[in-house]
Structure formats: C-alpha cells, structure tokens
Design an enzyme around this catalytic site. Structure first.
Site, PDB file in Angstrom:
ATOM      1  N   ARG A  50       0.835  -1.081  -0.073  1.00 16.60           N
ATOM      2  CA  ARG A  50      -0.056  -0.049   0.015  1.00 16.60           C
ATOM      3  C   ARG A  50       0.722   1.223   0.004  1.00 16.60           C
ATOM      4  NH1 ARG A  50      -4.578  -0.205   4.317  1.00 16.60           N
ATOM      5  NH2 ARG A  50      -4.636   2.118   4.297  1.00 16.60           N
ATOM      6  N   ASP A 234       7.888 -18.985  17.887  1.00 13.22           N
ATOM      7  CA  ASP A 234       8.602 -18.539  17.000  1.00 13.22           C
ATOM      8  C   ASP A 234       9.685 -19.440  16.332  1.00 13.22           C
ATOM      9  OD1 ASP A 234       9.685 -16.233  15.194  1.00 13.22           O
ATOM     10  OD2 ASP A 234      11.234 -15.838  16.474  1.00 13.22           O
ATOM     11  N   HIS A 239      10.900 -24.407  13.464  1.00 17.10           N
ATOM     12  CA  HIS A 239      12.560 -24.842  13.229  1.00 17.10           C
ATOM     13  C   HIS A 239      12.950 -25.897  13.672  1.00 17.10           C
ATOM     14  CE1 HIS A 239      11.914 -21.101  10.826  1.00 17.10           C
ATOM     15  NE2 HIS A 239      12.426 -20.615  11.626  1.00 17.10           N
ATOM     16  N   LYS A 344      25.941 -16.473  16.857  1.00 14.36           N
ATOM     17  CA  LYS A 344      25.004 -17.127  16.123  1.00 14.36           C
ATOM     18  C   LYS A 344      25.418 -18.587  15.927  1.00 14.36           C
ATOM     19  CE  LYS A 344      21.965 -16.713  12.170  1.00 14.36           C
ATOM     20  NZ  LYS A 344      20.908 -17.325  12.807  1.00 14.36           N
TER      21      LYS A 344
HETATM   22  C1  BG6 Z   1      12.667 -16.881  11.885  1.00 17.57           C
HETATM   23  C2  BG6 Z   1      12.321 -16.069  13.088  1.00 17.57           C
HETATM   24  O1  BG6 Z   1      11.814 -17.531  11.355  1.00 17.57           O
HETATM   25  O2  BG6 Z   1      13.903 -17.262  11.906  1.00 17.57           O
HETATM   26  C3  BG6 Z   1      13.511 -15.224  13.559  1.00 17.57           C
HETATM   27  O3  BG6 Z   1      11.160 -15.591  13.108  1.00 17.57           O
HETATM   28  C4  BG6 Z   1      14.668 -15.715  13.886  1.00 17.57           C
HETATM   29  O4  BG6 Z   1      13.002 -14.672  14.893  1.00 17.57           O
HETATM   30  C5  BG6 Z   1      15.020 -16.427  12.295  1.00 17.57           C
HETATM   31  O5  BG6 Z   1      15.707 -14.692  13.920  1.00 17.57           O
HETATM   32  C6  BG6 Z   1      16.311 -17.191  12.302  1.00 17.57           C
HETATM   33  O6  BG6 Z   1      16.458 -17.790  11.129  1.00 17.57           O
HETATM   34  P1  BG6 Z   1      18.176 -18.045  10.762  1.00 17.57           P
HETATM   35  O7  BG6 Z   1      18.281 -18.721   9.330  1.00 17.57           O
HETATM   36  O8  BG6 Z   1      18.846 -16.535  10.672  1.00 17.57           O
HETATM   37  O9  BG6 Z   1      18.831 -18.887  12.035  1.00 17.57           O
END
Ligand code: BG6
Length: 491
Positions: A50, A234, A239, A344
């Site tokens: 939009r 989430d 996942h 990470k």
């Molecule tokens: C997403 C979540 O599905 O996956 C996020 O909503 C998260 O909160 C992300 O940060 C992580 O994905 P990846 O591939 O960076 O590990």
C-alpha cells in the site's frame, strides 16, 4: 481454467513487499536466482503494497535491499535483467476492486501464478476474496505461507480452513526456511545412504541428542510481533521441531513429498506430551536482561523499542523431549534456542552410548562419549569425535580425543552453498512440496506446543532472567546436569 501440464512458467506475486522478510530475504534470494540462471525467461515479480510508489521508485528500493542483503556481489548486468521483471502494484487488500490492477500486469499470459503471503495473517481472508473476485486462483496456481501458521492449534486450524476454501493442499506451500538449509537436507543422505549411520541411528547406540539454535541478535525492532509470540512459537514450534523430525524419522518409502511428510508426522505424533505434571521438570523459559558483552552495552528485552516493561514473554527456551516409539524410546533430546546469546550458532550433537567395559581402564578411567557434531551454522560441516592412541614407542595406551572434520566449504569448494530462501523459492517454482510443511504436521506440532504453553500459563511458570551475551538461564544447564549430562561446549 486449467492450463496444459506443459506450462511451467510462472509469475510471482509478493504480498508484503515493504516488510522485513521481503527486504532481507525474498528479493535478495530472487536476485541470486537470476544470477544462477534459475528464473524462467518471462517470470514477472510483482510486489504488492500500500504505497503511492512509481515503478522507478520501487525498483530503486529493491536495488537497495539487494545491495545490502545479498551475499552475491551486485552486478549491473544481472540487475538490468532482474529489474525488467519487477512491477509494483499499489493494492489496499480491503478494497477488492484494487485487485483488478493485478489483471493488467498479468495480461492474458498463460502462466502459473504463485502468491507469496509475507503479510500478517489477519489480511489473508481479504486477499483470498480479492483473488477470487478477479478469478485468479486456478488449480495450477500456488500459494506460499510463512510461519508461524496461527499461534495455537485453534488459530492454525482456522487459517488452514480459510486457505483450504480457496486452495487445495497440493497448491499450498507452507514455508519453514530451515528445511531449505543445505545441512538439514543433508541429514537424509547422511542417515540413509551411509550404513555406518543407518544401522546405528537408534536407542541401542545413541545416548542422547542435543539441538541448539542460538542467535546473537535480539528482536531487531520486531517487538510488536515477537511479544505476542515468544521463542516457543517463533522457533520451537517450527524450526526446531522440523529439525527433530528430519533427524529422527524412519526412512520414507521414496523421496516424494508425501512420503517424507508422512514419516515426519509419525515423529510429531510420538512426542511425549509435556503438561502441568511434568512441565517444570522438562522445560526452562528465560528472558534476556541487559548485559555488557564484548565492550558493548546490550539492552534487555524490556528495554527494546516499543516494549512493555512487565512483559512475560520468553526469549529463550530449553526443553527435554522424549519420542515414544520403538526406535527412540528412552533417548532424551535436549533442545535450546534463544536470542541475545553469545554467538549465532546452530548445531546438532549426537552422543553415542559408552562401552559397557573399559579395556583401557589403567590408562583412562572414564572414556568420553563419542559424538558427532553437525554444524548448521556457521562453517557448515560435520565433526566426529573419537578416541585415538597417542603415537609413542612405549606400550602404553594413552588415549586422546581427536576430531575428524568435514567442512562444506573446503570439500565442496567448487559448489555454491545456496541459502534457504533461494532453494525454497525455486522449489515452489518447480511445484515440488517436499521441503514444505503439510497441514497435519503443523497441527500436530501445535497440539504439542499448546500443551506446554497451557501448562506454563496454569503453573505460572517462572520466567528466568539471563544476561544478554550468556548461554541462557542457569536452569538450562541444570536440565541436563540432573541427568548427568552437559551442553556441548560451543567456542
Ligand atoms: C525466523 C524467526 O523464522 O528465523 C526469527 O522468526 C529468527 O526470529 C530467524 O531470527 C532465524 O533464522 P536463521 O536462518 O537466521 O537462523
């Protein structure tokens, strides 16, 4: 209208062009597919939003996204080709007549239409109605839905029913981008093509398994979304449960989508329920507080932009999971995931049972468990830890733990490690559903998750604070310690 099966060309319509997902993942992935020559010659990419944007302005914005978020170097020649596919369509999804604008872009070309819903779920209904209004949902068309689908079994059923009114299951592609990661795909080949693993992948040889998905980032300005959802919905509902399914499922009868999904579903159905009786024993929930990490002040969850100061939402979860089937009975799976952890880092660690008898007792009293570490990120690879005799002339058996290492980038240095969205978009263009989640899987996983969340609510489960930049609340370590185990040390 049904096209001939020979028609494979498609157009992609993205609802939610201005959102974070489009910006960071979808457009960069599409550009990368262009560079890899994977897009059909005449595919149009139509961004719906939009805004009173001209086509030129829209292209300028997309160019900016790609330059910032693509892992490939920006190339003018590729951009020229790619930008010719781009169309912007200003649609207010509440006004069905606005959808007529799409018709003008599609023209009368016979192409499959793929609708990507990167947009809040409360807008779905109107979009379906809008598409119906202009007669744009044919049997060959497809729809891609982002996770999470709903936030409970009830709401996910509602959405699935709604989608089901307009699209058949074979047209619905529910995305879980972890299923598009190379290392997750490789789990099937690792388990089922190597007899050393295939014959040992069960309770007779495996002691326990750990799955960690750690994020260094916080919630990146997504407070309004995240606070209603939390880490359980989430990350675990989708996942981590999908990783668990792929890791533990029995061999499918073939590699077709429904065969794979049937096996995953069996695992979801075998998860031991966690309820009020056992929730405190098996789960830990945490929220990050401010910390000082690597010379930086990191704000706490409740200090993030738009926050509510007394939020009870978890940003960290660890769970002990049991699978009650004959292959896995008695093997615990420890899952943990959190935001604002030190790194990470995502990995699966498989610990093998110890030998009943220690032949080397005089040299090493306690033999460490053999383990396989499957690294999803960073430095994708597999490490196998075994004991080896230290080479020496004397007759002593001095043992040392050594690492056999496979590194994707070194071994497959001529191959590209495509990212998950590239792969999944391409699979949806090809119409293959094996990397997408079926309705019954989603609903089965919500059943399990709902039971935990209800138990948390009823028991008023304690939310433990952890300092940003650490590995979560202390109880996460206790969860393993009381079973005589420890989280794999991540460096
Ligand atoms: C997403 C979540 O599905 O996956 C996020 O909503 C998260 O909160 C992300 O940060 C992580 O994905 P990846 O591939 O960076 O590990």
């Amino acid at each position: 209208m049904v096209f001939s099966k020979k028609i494979k060309e498609c157009d992609l319509v993205i609802f939610g062009t201005k959102g974070d997902l489009s910006k960071r993942k979808l457009f960069p992935a599409l550009y990368q597919l262009e560079e890899s020559l994977k897009l059909y010659k005449n595919t149009k990419i139509i961004g719906v939003g939009r805004a009173d944007w001209t086509q030129e302005y829209y292209k300028k914005i997309i160019k900016k996204y790609i330059k910032k978020f693509s892992y490939r170097k920006f190339k003018k020649k590729i951009w020229k080709k790619f930008s010719n596919r781009l169309y912007f369509c200003n649609i207010d999804v509440n006004k069905f007549s606005n959808f007529l604008k799409l018709k003008k872009i599609f023209k009368k070309e016979k192409k499959i239409k793929i609708y990507y819903f990167a947009i809040p779920q409360n807008t779905f209904k109107n979009i379906f109605k809008g598409l119906k209004k202009i007669n744009y949902n044919y049997i060959q068309d497809r729809i891609i839905l982002e996770k999470p689908i709903g936030n409970s079994l009830e709401t996910s059923k509602k959405i699935n029913n709604q989608v089901g009114k307009y699209f058949q299951e074979k047209q619905i592609f529910r995305i879980d981008h972890y299923l598009g990661k190379e290392t997750i795909l490789n789990l099937l080949s690792l388990k089922f093509s190597n007899s050393i693993f295939f014959t040992n992948w069960n309770k007779s040889t495996i002691d326990h398994i750990q799955i960690t998905v750690a994020e260094k980032i916080g919630i990146e300005g997504r407070w309004n979304y995240f606070d209603k959802i939390g880490q359980m919905r989430d990350m675990i509902q989708n996942h981590l449960l999908q990783i668990l399914c792929i890791l533990t499922m029995s061999p499918p009868i073939n590699l077709q989508s429904n065969s794979i999904r049937d096996e995953k579903l069996k695992i979801l159905k075998s998860l031991r329920m966690i309820n009020e009786k056992n929730v405190n024993k098996n789960t830990v929930r945490g929220q990050y507080k401010s910390g000082f990490f690597k010379n930086k002040n990191i704000p706490g969850y409740i200090d993030e932009i738009n926050s509510i100061k007394n939020s009870n939402t978890e940003t960290f979860v660890s769970i002990k999971v049991n699978i009650d089937n004959s292959q896995w009975h008695g093997v615990p799976f420890y899952l943990r995931t959190g935001k604002r952890l030190p790194l990470k880092h995502s990995e699966i660690v498989i610990y093998f049972k110890k030998n009943d008898f220690n032949l080397f007792n005089n040299f090493k009293k306690k033999l460490p468990l053999n383990k396989i570490v499957i690294r999803l990120e960073p430095n994708e690879g597999i490490d196998i830890f075994i004991l080896n005799k230290i080479p020496k002339l004397d007759s002593k058996y001095e043992l040392k733990e050594i690492k056999l290492n496979f590194d994707y980038k070194k071994t497959f240095n001529k191959c590209t490690l495509y990212n998950a969205y590239e792969r999944l978009l391409l699979e949806s263009f090809l119409g293959s559903q094996s990397l997408f989640v079926r309705r019954d899987e989603i609903e089965e996983s919500w059943k399990w998750i709902d039971s935990i969340i209800n138990a948390w609510n009823k028991k008023k489960s304690k939310l433990e604070l952890y300092t940003a930049g650490t590995w979560g609340p202390k109880s996460s370590n206790t969860l393993l310690k009381k079973d005589g185990r420890f989280w794999n040390k991540i460096k």
